[in-house]
Design an enzyme around this catalytic site. Structure first.
Site, mmCIF file in Angstrom:
data_model
loop_
_atom_site.group_PDB
_atom_site.id
_atom_site.type_symbol
_atom_site.label_atom_id
_atom_site.label_comp_id
_atom_site.label_asym_id
_atom_site.label_seq_id
_atom_site.Cartn_x
_atom_site.Cartn_y
_atom_site.Cartn_z
ATOM 1 N N TYR A 163 55.663 113.030 -31.702
ATOM 2 C CA TYR A 163 56.780 113.682 -31.027
ATOM 3 C C TYR A 163 57.930 113.840 -32.005
ATOM 4 C CZ TYR A 163 57.331 115.324 -26.304
ATOM 5 O OH TYR A 163 57.343 116.128 -25.201
ATOM 6 N N GLU B 267 61.384 115.870 -31.531
ATOM 7 C CA GLU B 267 62.456 116.765 -31.072
ATOM 8 C C GLU B 267 63.572 116.767 -32.104
ATOM 9 O OE1 GLU B 267 62.359 116.497 -26.197
ATOM 10 O OE2 GLU B 267 63.808 115.342 -27.327
ATOM 11 N N ASP C 50 61.495 142.583 -35.450
ATOM 12 C CA ASP C 50 60.359 141.826 -34.927
ATOM 13 C C ASP C 50 59.144 142.206 -35.781
ATOM 14 O OD1 ASP C 50 58.372 140.544 -33.623
ATOM 15 O OD2 ASP C 50 58.767 141.403 -31.638
ATOM 16 N N THR D 69 55.281 136.223 -36.391
ATOM 17 C CA THR D 69 54.222 135.287 -36.041
ATOM 18 C C THR D 69 53.608 134.790 -37.349
ATOM 19 O OG1 THR D 69 52.500 136.975 -36.016
ATOM 20 C CG2 THR D 69 53.613 136.543 -33.920
ATOM 21 N N LYS E 32 48.928 136.427 -37.566
ATOM 22 C CA LYS E 32 48.346 137.762 -37.650
ATOM 23 C C LYS E 32 47.912 137.999 -39.106
ATOM 24 C CE LYS E 32 50.618 139.143 -33.396
ATOM 25 N NZ LYS E 32 51.597 139.987 -32.691
ATOM 26 N N ARG F 177 48.309 129.773 -35.052
ATOM 27 C CA ARG F 177 49.051 130.494 -34.015
ATOM 28 C C ARG F 177 50.443 129.918 -33.940
ATOM 29 N NH1 ARG F 177 45.618 133.421 -32.006
ATOM 30 N NH2 ARG F 177 47.254 134.459 -30.870
#
Ligand SMILES: *Cc1c(COP(=O)(O)O)cnc(C)c1O
Length: 412
Positions: free
Chosen positions: A59, A61, A205, A231, A234, A240
């Site tokens: 974890y 954060e 984008d 991203t 791709k 991903r």
């Protein structure tokens, strides 16, 4: 099939054969059919190894050096490395590598710059805008006032005069450039000029072309846009996930827009895998790959046109091709179904002008497999024959197997 990337495959097979069989079945499907979905690629074994690592247990954060959890000193190194590599690769002052996906990156970009109700100018959805560019089914369409620009009916190219006109008349708070299917380079300098004229932010984008940018095969939006969303899965060939690039002035706003505003804990295994992908993308081999992706797409588009498909904009500058298959006597959906039965996997897409649907395909995955221009010619001929309704699916499948058998995505 031996797959060293699935290094725990034996453990899984022993404990849960049902899930193990699904994993192996998907590997067989990916290996035995032609992957022409424009947004897909094959990651390296090194990327898969990072994804399947114990970093998945952690974890974390917050950001390196300022976490809400203890024990982050090792994963902090992974995130710092990913950020450094992304900044060096794209010439950016700041990178946020925590965005879980391309959509999360866009959501965070809007959260950093906009308030609900603000006007945003973006490529309209029928012309290749993404859901996050104002779809009524998406948060973007619900929370912002989107105005869509289009493409020229004749050329299929972005209608720059319309962009300028709409910007002057609607005074958007932000202008978005980027698309899920536009096959040509985007003129970022033009969008910057219009944004400056009307006092708007420019958001690029670049989910699709960012991998080509990394390999020097497409123009870099970083010098022009206030925020670049992307991203990593791709053409870039990573895990991903999403990524946001911006200058020093917006760094704090972008980071806070990702965490705590729109996301919780960072996915450290994915971030380590992003670092691996950025490392790969900085090599001369990746530059060769990116240029081959474009050469393959140009060759494929040329042969598809020869076979009678109406290729949008008459060709491509990127990995992406969209085409109308009506001249072959089929609509997009029927064509996709016939192709799927033959083991050729691709998408339908809206066609800019006209009411039917066309095909959208890309060369990122087949190029990773090592296919070149002779294979593109073969694929174009096979694809057109299948769309026309012949040969028999079994014959087409056999030819697909011949191709995929010669170019396994994970050899050995
Ligand atoms: C793929 C894509 C996205 C979304 O990425 P996800 O990871 O699927 O959320 C956003 N914008 C554009 C232009 C894209 O092509």
């Amino acid at each position: 099939m031996p797959v060293s990337t699935l290094h725990e495959a034996d453990v899984l097979r022993e404990q849960d054969p049902e899930v193990a069989e699904i994993l192996m079945g998907e590997l067989r499907r990916q290996s035995a059919s032609l992957q022409l979905i424009a947004a897909e690629n094959f990651t390296s074994r090194a990327v898969l190894t990072a994804l399947g690592s114990p970093l998945a247990n952690k974890y974390a954060e917050g950001y390196p050096g300022a976490r809400h959890h203890g024990g982050c000193e090792i994963v902090d190194m992974a995130e710092r490395l990913a950020v450094e590599r992304a900044c060096a690769l794209f010439g950016s002052r700041h990178a946020n590598v925590q965005a879980h996906s391309g959509s999360s990156a866009v959501l965070a970009a809007y959260a950093a710059l906009l308030r609900p109700g603000d006007t945003v100018l973006a490529l309209g959805l029928p012309y290749g805008g993404h859901l996050t560019h104002g779809s009524p089914a998406n948060f973007s369409g619900r929370w912002f006032d989107f105005v869509g620009y289009g493409v020229d009916a004749e050329t299929g190219l972005i209608d720059h005069e319309q962009v300028r006109h709409l910007a002057r008349n609607r005074r958007p708070k932000a202008i978005v450039c980027g698309s899920i299917s536009y096959p040509r380079h985007i003129d970022y300098a033009f969008f910057r000029e219009v944004a400056d004229e009307v006092g708007a932010y420019l958001i690029a984008d670049a989910a699709h072309p960012i991998g080509l940018v990394a390999g020097g095969a497409a123009p870099n939006p970083v010098p022009y846009a206030d925020i670049v969303c992307a991203t990593t899965h791709k053409v870039l060939r990573g895990p991903r996930g999403g990524m946001i690039l911006c200058g020093a002035e917006l760094a704090g706003r972008v980071d806070r827009a990702v965490f705590p505003f729109t996301q919780g804990g960072a996915q450290m295994h994915t971030i380590a895998a992003k670092a691996v992908a950025f490392g790969e993308a900085a090599t001369p081999a990746f530059a060769t790959y990116a240029h081959q992706v474009v050469a393959n797409a140009r060759t494929l588009a040329g042969h598809l046109a020869e076979e009678g498909l109406a290729v949008t904009t008459g060709g491509t500058d990127t990995h992406l091709i969209t085409a109308d298959v009506a001249p072959l006597g089929a609509d997009g959906r029927t064509a996709r179904g016939r192709l799927a039965a033959a083991g050729i996997v691709l998408d339908c897409c809206a066609l800019p002008h006209g009411d039917g649907r066309g095909l959208r395909l890309g060369t990122a995955a087949v190029t990773t497999q090592g296919m070149g221009e002779p294979e593109m010619e073969r694929i174009a001929k096979l694809l057109a024959a299948v769309v026309r309704g012949h040969p028999e699916p079994a014959g087409a499948r056999a030819e697909v197997h011949e191709l995929t058998g010669a170019f396994p995505p994970y050899p050995g």
